[in-house]
Design an enzyme around this catalytic site. Structure first.
Site, short mmCIF file in Angstrom:
data_model
loop_
_atom_site.label_atom_id
_atom_site.label_comp_id
_atom_site.label_asym_id
_atom_site.label_seq_id
_atom_site.Cartn_x
_atom_site.Cartn_y
_atom_site.Cartn_z
N GLU A 1 -5.65 -1.84 -0.10
CA GLU A 1 -4.86 -1.65 0.81
C GLU A 1 -3.55 -2.97 -0.98
O GLU A 1 -2.63 -2.75 -0.61
CB GLU A 1 -4.33 -2.24 2.09
CG GLU A 1 -5.44 -1.62 2.45
CD GLU A 1 -5.17 -0.02 2.61
OE1 GLU A 1 -3.72 0.25 2.46
OE2 GLU A 1 -5.10 0.74 3.12
N TYR B 1 2.92 -3.49 6.71
CA TYR B 1 1.74 -1.81 6.64
C TYR B 1 0.42 -2.98 6.57
O TYR B 1 -0.40 -2.01 7.30
CB TYR B 1 3.18 -1.58 5.60
CG TYR B 1 1.91 -0.39 4.86
CD1 TYR B 1 1.26 0.34 5.56
CD2 TYR B 1 0.60 -0.95 3.84
CE1 TYR B 1 0.04 1.75 4.75
CE2 TYR B 1 -0.69 -0.08 3.57
CZ TYR B 1 -0.84 0.85 4.29
OH TYR B 1 -1.69 1.95 3.85
N ASP C 1 3.36 3.58 6.14
CA ASP C 1 3.71 3.82 4.60
C ASP C 1 4.66 4.11 3.62
O ASP C 1 5.60 5.84 5.04
CB ASP C 1 2.64 3.42 3.79
CG ASP C 1 1.85 5.22 3.57
OD1 ASP C 1 2.43 5.42 4.58
OD2 ASP C 1 1.05 5.55 2.99
#
Length: 348
Positions: free
Chosen positions: A45, A128, A146
């Site tokens: 991520e 996020y 996102d």
DNA sequence: TATCCGTGGGC
DNA sequence: TGCCCAAGGAT
């Protein structure tokens, strides 16, 4: 629009069409009880922040091969990690990556927190990433928003407000679709949809599993969403980069720990300013006295400005530099790799 | 809150 | 070619 019908349709699509990605546990394996490794989810991520899957993937494989656990990464030297990150961009991510790994190793016993708030408190995890790791690694019913999700929501609900002002509204719309059922798969399904079907340009509405719900498609111009406010033009800056060699070594410097390219190895350069540098100015700013010769220039685009680097090249000595093998420039950010190659074109 | 912070690919 | 964009975060 029935949110639960939409959810069922998108999850069914994901079950059949989930992309195979090195950090992902597919829906079938997940249903069979396999759990994603929080370290790998977190690492992926962070690498994927503002970065495409094809660009991030080889870095993910190299990192997990070299540092299989968060404690392995936490024990590594700063310079090694920064060099391994070179070329990925947004180097604050690498600094925060190490800070986060060390926080997990030292303050959490090498185990990632399993709450959204606990994740959010770690360096480099914003709204996020904390939501994404929580959903994907810990099955928390977080709201993972996102750029993909913003675009999908803007289209599903034909949101007329332009980005970035519309962000809170888009987040609320996304929250209305979150359930306790399969939260990690839901987040990844939404992002896969945005990446492969509901693309920024030329969306493939004919293949979209939720097209029947989409207000933007009904409008006839789905690609006109999300609306955006016009952006300011990028300014142009100029600098001089110095390629100083000593045999088969090149002189590098370590940039200051914060700001542009912070903490990374670099070629020595002048300041970067609005106007070009005269020969006299360029010599005055050089890191050493030497027989400097012009070696052309390179242009490089950053997020907020375009940079032209005039290149000077010489053989000689200098103080306060890091002599590095010519064949080992992989640890440099792309802008300096580009400049070094231009200055050394006769040697490489 | 607005600005800063990389890079490479697509059109 | 120049511009847009990509699984954002920190300050």
């Amino acid at each position: 629009m029935d949110p639960d019908l939409l959810r069922a349709q998108l999850l069914a699509w994901y079950d059949l069409n989930a992309r195979s990605l090195p950090w992902r546990v597919g829906p079938a394996d997940h249903a069979a009880g396999e759990r994603a490794d929080p370290y790998r989810v977190w690492l992926s991520e962070v690498m994927l922040q503002q970065t495409t899957v094809p660009h991030a993937t080889p870095y993910f494989l190299a990192f997990t091969d070299r540092w299989p656990t968060v404690s392995d990464l936490a024990g590594e030297a700063d310079g090694e990690v920064m060099a391994a990150w070179a070329g990925l961009g947004y180097y604050a991510r690498a600094r925060n990556l190490l800070a986060c790994a060390r926080a997990v190793a030292n303050d959490h016993g090498g185990v990632f927190p399993d709450t959204e708030a606990g994740l959010r408190a770690l360096p480099g995890l914003g709204p996020y990433t904390a939501a994404a790791v929580g959903a994907i690694a810990f099955d928390l019913a977080t709201n993972v928003v996102d750029g993909n999700v913003e675009r999908v929501m803007a289209r599903l609900f034909s949101v007329e407000a332009p980005l970035p002002d519309a962000k809170p509204e888009l987040k609320r719309l996304a929250a209305g679709l979150v359930r306790d059922h399969r939260p990690g798969d839901w987040a990844q399904a939404l992002m896969d949809l945005g990446a492969t079907i509901c693309r920024p340009k030329s969306p493939l509405c004919d293949r979209c599993p939720v097209a029947a719900h989409c207000a933007a498609r009904a409008s006839g111009a789905p690609d006109s969403y999300p609306r955006r406010t016009a952006k300011a033009a990028r300014p142009h800056r100029h600098g001089v980069a110095y390629v100083l060699t000593r045999g088969d070594e090149v002189a590098l410097v370590r940039r200051p720990p914060k700001g542009l390219l912070g903490g990374m190895l670099a070629l020595p350069t002048s300041d970067w300013r609005d106007g070009r540098w005269s020969d006299t100015e360029a010599l005055d700013a050089a890191p050493a006295r030497a027989a400097w010769q012009s070696a052309g220039e390179v242009e490089h685009g950053f997020t907020h400005f375009t940079l032209t680097l005039q290149i000077l090249r010489a053989e000689g000595e200098a103080a306060d530099v890091i002599w590095s093998p010519l064949r080992d420039l992989d640890g440099l950010p792309s802008v300096f790799l580009k400049a070094a190659r231009a200055g050394l074109s006769s040697l490489l």
